[in-house]
Structure formats: structure tokens, C-alpha cells
Design a protein around this motif. Sequence first.
Motif, mmCIF file in Angstrom:
data_model
loop_
_atom_site.group_PDB
_atom_site.id
_atom_site.type_symbol
_atom_site.label_atom_id
_atom_site.label_comp_id
_atom_site.label_asym_id
_atom_site.label_seq_id
_atom_site.Cartn_x
_atom_site.Cartn_y
_atom_site.Cartn_z
ATOM 1 N N GLY C 153 0.837 -1.209 0.000
ATOM 2 C CA GLY C 153 0.000 0.000 0.000
ATOM 3 C C GLY C 153 0.865 1.251 0.000
ATOM 4 N N GLN C 156 2.441 1.638 -3.499
ATOM 5 C CA GLN C 156 1.495 2.056 -4.542
ATOM 6 C C GLN C 156 1.114 3.527 -4.362
ATOM 7 N N ALA C 157 0.895 3.929 -3.106
ATOM 8 C CA ALA C 157 0.555 5.332 -2.839
ATOM 9 C C ALA C 157 1.719 6.250 -3.228
ATOM 10 N N LEU C 158 2.932 5.804 -2.922
ATOM 11 C CA LEU C 158 4.101 6.632 -3.265
ATOM 12 C C LEU C 158 4.320 6.695 -4.774
ATOM 13 N N ARG C 160 1.992 6.762 -7.022
ATOM 14 C CA ARG C 160 1.051 7.775 -7.525
ATOM 15 C C ARG C 160 1.481 9.187 -7.109
ATOM 16 N N GLU C 161 2.111 9.295 -5.944
ATOM 17 C CA GLU C 161 2.497 10.616 -5.441
ATOM 18 C C GLU C 161 3.815 11.104 -6.040
ATOM 19 N N LYS D 136 -6.536 0.577 -3.181
ATOM 20 C CA LYS D 136 -5.859 1.504 -4.101
ATOM 21 C C LYS D 136 -5.085 2.532 -3.274
ATOM 22 N N GLY D 137 -3.783 2.635 -3.517
ATOM 23 C CA GLY D 137 -2.963 3.595 -2.772
ATOM 24 C C GLY D 137 -3.018 4.958 -3.441
ATOM 25 N N TYR D 138 -3.612 5.923 -2.770
ATOM 26 C CA TYR D 138 -3.782 7.258 -3.362
ATOM 27 C C TYR D 138 -2.585 8.161 -3.035
ATOM 28 N N PRO D 139 -2.303 9.132 -3.889
ATOM 29 C CA PRO D 139 -1.222 10.080 -3.590
ATOM 30 C C PRO D 139 -1.558 10.885 -2.332
ATOM 31 N N LYS D 140 -0.533 11.288 -1.608
ATOM 32 C CA LYS D 140 -0.676 12.054 -0.352
ATOM 33 C C LYS D 140 -1.500 11.285 0.674
ATOM 34 N N SER D 141 -1.545 9.980 0.533
ATOM 35 C CA SER D 141 -2.325 9.163 1.451
ATOM 36 C C SER D 141 -1.582 7.872 1.788
#
Lengths: 228, 228, 228, 228
Positions: C153, C156-158, C160-161, D136-141
Amino acid sequence: MSYEGFTRSLLSTIKNFNLFRDKSSFKGIGKLDLPCSVIWGTSDETVPFEGHKEMQKDVENLFIQNDKLLGPPNLVIYNPSARVRGGIAEVDPVETQKAINITCFGAFLCAQQAATRMLKRGSGSIFFTGASAGVKGYPKSSVFAMGKFGLRGLAQALARELHPQNIHIGHFVIDGGIHADHRPERKDPGDDSMLDPDAIAETYLQFHRQDRSSWAWEIELRPWVETF
Amino acid sequence: MSYEGFTRSLLSTIKNFNLFRDKSSFKGIGKLDLPCSVIWGTSDETVPFEGHKEMQKDVENLFIQNDKLLGPPNLVIYNPSARVRGGIAEVDPVETQKAINITCFGAFLCAQQAATRMLKRGSGSIFFTGASAGVKGYPKSSVFAMGKFGLRGLAQALARELHPQNIHIGHFVIDGGIHADHRPERKDPGDDSMLDPDAIAETYLQFHRQDRSSWAWEIELRPWVETF
Amino acid sequence: MSYEGFTRSLLSTIKNFNLFRDKSSFKGIGKLDLPCSVIWGTSDETVPFEGHKEMQKDVENLFIQNDKLLGPPNLVIYNPSARVRGGIAEVDPVETQKAINITCFGAFLCAQQAATRMLKRGSGSIFFTGASAGVKGYPKSSVFAMGKFGLRGLAQALARELHPQNIHIGHFVIDGGIHADHRPERKDPGDDSMLDPDAIAETYLQFHRQDRSSWAWEIELRPWVETF
Amino acid sequence: MSYEGFTRSLLSTIKNFNLFRDKSSFKGIGKLDLPCSVIWGTSDETVPFEGHKEMQKDVENLFIQNDKLLGPPNLVIYNPSARVRGGIAEVDPVETQKAINITCFGAFLCAQQAATRMLKRGSGSIFFTGASAGVKGYPKSSVFAMGKFGLRGLAQALARELHPQNIHIGHFVIDGGIHADHRPERKDPGDDSMLDPDAIAETYLQFHRQDRSSWAWEIELRPWVETF
């Protein structure tokens, strides 16, 4: 009621809730000789259906015929699937294409007919019976994988397209054998190690009745003892 | 070399490493009028190919023809795909079935021919060019979703079936536009916001050369700035 | 070079390409007594590191120390993980929290230190060594599942960021045993049925060198004969 | 009944079906000052609970206290979660670890206490409230991603471990805002664009009542108009 197995369960469950009026089971879509369940209305009269030469024509005719008898459907469920077992080097290409047509393309044809009618009215549910083969590609099962992965892609795309238009899409990943009293090899083992068709049907009905503030588009169902 | 775009990149990259001998691009498989890249050998002679009436026959003939010229393939890459855009109520069923055939069933036919030959020899790679549409069903894109999800199911099933037989399967999820100098609307924007076909080709080659102790079956490739 | 196993492979592979200058392996982050690989620079001097009482402080100090010696890192790889085997009713909660800290929270701490420096410079790669336990929760393995799902997690988040900020994230799903000559039970079986650490390291390097027009964020690696 | 929002919905729904007897909401587990819903019995008396210094001790005490009052639980639902918003370079590591503890480690602690009791009796349900951030890994999250991915890993591992021991695991991916009349910014918009807590609670109840021949372990719920 003359239906058996899972189809019977779907009808019984639905009747108990007095939501629907009819169901049509038909064989021989494009001479494929496989039953397809399309459910609508609130009784369980059979809509007689004779197969035509082409799958597309057959599905169109089925829906047109039912329009006259019953009006636009509330709920359409697409169950048919076909598998061709064997290694990639052994399976027959003609049987393979037929299997993709039954498992995936036929679902598209029914969904198209259903969606056209439901969009006009502004509501409805379209459900697809999937399988674990639609989320995991097994060895010696590449043909079934194509069909069931393709079906799942259809369902997911339609969920994103039709949910905001008030049409509810459901994809049910059935992982395990469904017991069927009319088939000797599928007798209920009595220990809940095979899926009870009534239990599956109840989940279909729960989806159909879900509040649209909290819609699901997919669920996996398997016996408690099933390895996954 | 007379090839352009991604096909040219695949060939160039492969030639640099002196691993292969030939490539055949052919149009008109089953009169579908879409190119299909099948790569083998170690030069880049073109294998001329004339389409036949039936897709299955065409693919068989292509492989038979190349057997004589080049022997069994080391690497077969299936690129073709077709999409039909539009809502479920608008798309044409005939175009839809054609699109499934090109995107998914054609891949099966090529994989079958390739696997038959590679199983006999005991080695080889079969790669499929996928798309983000194969892992996410987008609205107004149900036709492409069926084809690309189905293709991914094929690839995953074959990976489980053929990896233990020393045949390497690859599924490449291309997420974004590939720049192509010969297409005005696909000019390289210069900021790496479109996939460089040479970079994709390099990843294909890396997969083909992977040590079998550490095989991957899938990778997603997208520009650094692409939202996903 | 005094390193062994996968760490040695990462360093050797990287040195062959003359891309990096140093590597620091340190034990005792927060007294957890597990090695953590952080790689930068272009030689393989060891950065001596003594553990501190708190994990967060330790990671900060490691990066500060290396800033002086080597400058901001090009590539940071986080390898450590810890598992606690056993059914949910048996596992020790203190060991469980420690395992989550090593597998997931420590990765966050290193990623934070790395990202802060890379964002300042405007480039870099941060890679995480995952496991099949990060994509599939196995029975009697709920502790490892929390750690490795959490790590995935984070990655994947990083991705996208940080991808749009020119920092490349990689998550490597290692599915199978890695052979290690210095551990008797991990001797190379000679049939490629265990992952070769050099082959894994090569894939890490390929990710680091990927053209940013075609970045991947994840890949699964397993031996050809591994069941999945 | 003094509860509000989703907790009230869970209790109301459950009471309507006369299946349960009690529920305890407690604050201050390990001084984290977040409510945790643990539901059992068949009325809605409150089990008074005072927080202790350590999360682990608190959870143990909660279960011990309820053992005396109500006996072993039929259904335990773990709702708490905490997020720390912001880019990786900005978020506070101490807040981050606290958030992982609340979202994931606390779920483990409750699941362990629940499973111990349910294994002894041979039945029960343990449910986890997840979020789209868990798939789903979101940016800034990245912080929330670690917690919710970790929670999902826990749930999936427990499903594989405990389903064959007659304990049902559920993971509910809530994707969208839940309306809550007691919070001004969460008023029901009247167009079903926010999740109705009663509708979510009904799905939890349906899972608890599922026939074990057809158990699901996960479902995603989102408003009909939610983009995904």
C-alpha cells in the motif's frame, strides 16, 4: 414449477419476495444448445423460445418476444458458460471460439438488449454469473479463462458506465461446486461443502434490492471449507 | 528496415542484442486488416503473407510458412487489438465480435501455434501486448474490456501451464499513448509524457532474457506523469 | 566485498554498471537486529552504523551520516521484513507489532528520509522488496500479511504521489526461496527452482534504469517451476 | 438508544432481526481516543469501559469484561481507523505509527481476542470496516494506505485460516462518504450520493446470516454515482 437446480432457486427466492413475474429459459441460442436464464416479471410462466441460426438474432428475438408478453425487464441474469479443458496445444480452436461466444459474447448481447430497455425506463439490474476462473487463470484452462475474464471485464466496464444511470450491475464469482438434486454427481453432501443454490440466489436477490446509496458490483461466494 | 513505430523498436532492440533472426508482419488475417507481429530468427527479412478467409487457417499458414524459412520461433509477440468505443446500447454487435476476435481469439490462435512448436523443442517465449483496459473496465469501453481482460486471462492461464515446461509467458500492460514519428498526432512530445516504443521494446527484451529462476509474467508500463 | 547473498548480488550488479558509489548495511535499527540495505554512491565502502534506541531516530541518523559521506542517494532499497508464524490465537502481540514495524513502518521511515532528499534534488529511485504474502493472505500468516500488504500500500501510494515528481518507486514481489551459498539450507539446487539473487538484482537495476516514459511500479518474480 | 451514525445503524439493523444482545463502544484504547465498536449479545446495553495505558491490555480487558456480562461474542466488528493526510515528506512519523496501530494493529488485537473465544465455541463472525484506500494507494495518502492495505491483508489471511473452522470473516470496502445526521457536513444529500449507514449495516447483517455453503469474505460498497 418445472425448473431445477440453480434456476429453480433463483425463481423460488424471487417469488418469495413477490418482486418478479416471469422467467424464460431458452435453449439453442445460435444452435449452441445451452440454457440461458433471463428473468423478469413476477410469475414463472415459461416463454417458449426456439433457437435461430445466429446468436445475435436469437437474443434480439428473445427480448422482443418478452417485451410483448411482459414488458421491459427489471432484472436480467446471464448464466451460460462453456469450458474446453486441456492444454493449449490440444484444445480445438472451433470449440474454443464457441466457448468464448457462450461465456462472454452472449453476455454482451443480452446486456445490450437489457440495457437498451432499462435505459429507456431509467432503472433495472443486469447480473452475470462468473467463476473463480474469471479472477485466476488456471493451467489447462486457458479457454475458460478467456471467457470468464472477458465476462468480468464486461461487467466492470458496465458498472462504471451504467451505475450512474441507475442500472445496477452484478458480477458473482462462484468458487466451488453447486449442489443439484437432479444430478446424481451433484447431490448435496450434507456438510455445506458444496454451494447451496438457494443461498446463491439469496445473494443475487440481496444485490437486486440493495439501496443505491450502497451498491456493490461484485462478490465472491465459496463454501466455508473451500481452499482459495 | 522498412518497419515503423513500436514494431521497428522491437526489431531494432532485438537486433542490437543479436538474439533473433527474423520477423514477419502480416495484414489481413481473416481479412481483419490489422497487422500482427510475429518475431523469430535473427535477421529482419519479411515473410510475405497473404490473408485467407478464415483467421484460424491464416494463423496456421503463417506458422507453417515460417517453419520452412526459419524454423521454430524463439519469441512470438502478439500485438493486435481492436476497440469499439461507445455505450453498450450503441455499439454494433458484429464489430464487437470482430474486436474480441482480434484482441483475444487471435492471440489464442497464435499462442497455440507457437506453444505447439516450443513444447516440441522445450523452450521459447510468448508475449502479449495488453492495455490498462485489461485490468480496469472503463465506461463506454465494454468491448475493449472484454477483449483485453480475456487476453490477460489467456496469458495468466498459460503462465501457470507453460512456465513449468520452460516456456516463458509475458503480459505487458501498456498504460498511455506510444509515440510514433510516422503518425502526426503521435509525435514525441519531448517530455516523456508518451511511452517511447524503444523503451517498451527494451522491457520485452529484458523479459525474454530473464533468468528462469526469476521469471515475471506481467508488468505495467506507463509514463511518469500518467495518472492511474 | 564482505557482503553475502542478495545484498552481495545487488552490489555486484550495480557495480558492473558503474552507476553507484556506496552502500550501507546496518543492524540494530531500534534494536530490531535486522539488516537494512540502503544503497547509494558508486563504491561499496561500508558506512558503519550503531543502532539507537528508537527506530525513527536510527533511520534519521543513518541518512544524516550518509549525507556527509556520500551526498543524497540515487537509489534506496528497503529489504527488511519479519514474520511471526502461527494461528491468530497463538501469535504473540508484542512480536506482531515488532514485525509490522520492521516490515512496513521501517520502510515508511526510510522512504520518508529518501524522498525528502530526492525531492530536493528532483530525482531518485526508492525500491521495496515485497513478497507473495503482500498480494495473498495465507492461513497462519496473518502477521506477515499485515506487514507486506501494508508495504505494498505504501509503495502504490508513493508511486502515484512521487512518479510525477521524477522519483521512481518499485515494489518487487518475490515469490519463492532465494538461494544463498552462505546458508546450508539455501544452497543453489542447480535446477533454477530457487531464485538466483543475481537475477533479482538485475531486475532491480533494470527498474532503476527504466526510461521514465515507460516506468513500472511493480513486478512479480518467481522460479519457472513455482506454483502460483 | 444513545448511539449515532453508522454505529446506531448497525445496532438498529441487528436488533430488528433479534440476533444479538449487546454492544460496547469504548473510547481511549491505549489513549488513542477513538471509538471502537464491538458488538455482541442481543440488546444494546452499554458496557462501560475505561481506557488503559496500553492498547493490547485495553483490548484484552474489554473482552474479559464482556465475557462476564454477556458470554462469548457472536459477531465482532472492528471499525476504527485513522488517517494522516499529506505528502511523504510532510507527515509526522509518530502520528503515522499511531495511525497504523489504530487502523490495523488494533484490528489484529480484537480479532485475536474474538477468534480465541469463537474457536473455543466453534462459531462466530469477525468483520472489518475497510476503505477504498485498502485496495488503491492514493497520492498524499501513504499512511492510510499502509493501515488499510494491512487491514485487508489481515482479513484475507484470517478468511483462509478461520473459514474452515466455522468462523466467518468479512472485509467491507466502503468507497464514499457515509451520511450522518449528527454531523452538519455529513447531512443526507437526499439523492443517494452518500452511503446510507442503514444500507451498509444491512449488508453486514446479510454477511453474518450467509449460509456457510456460500460465504463471501469481501464486498465493495459505493453510491451509484461514485466514480471508481
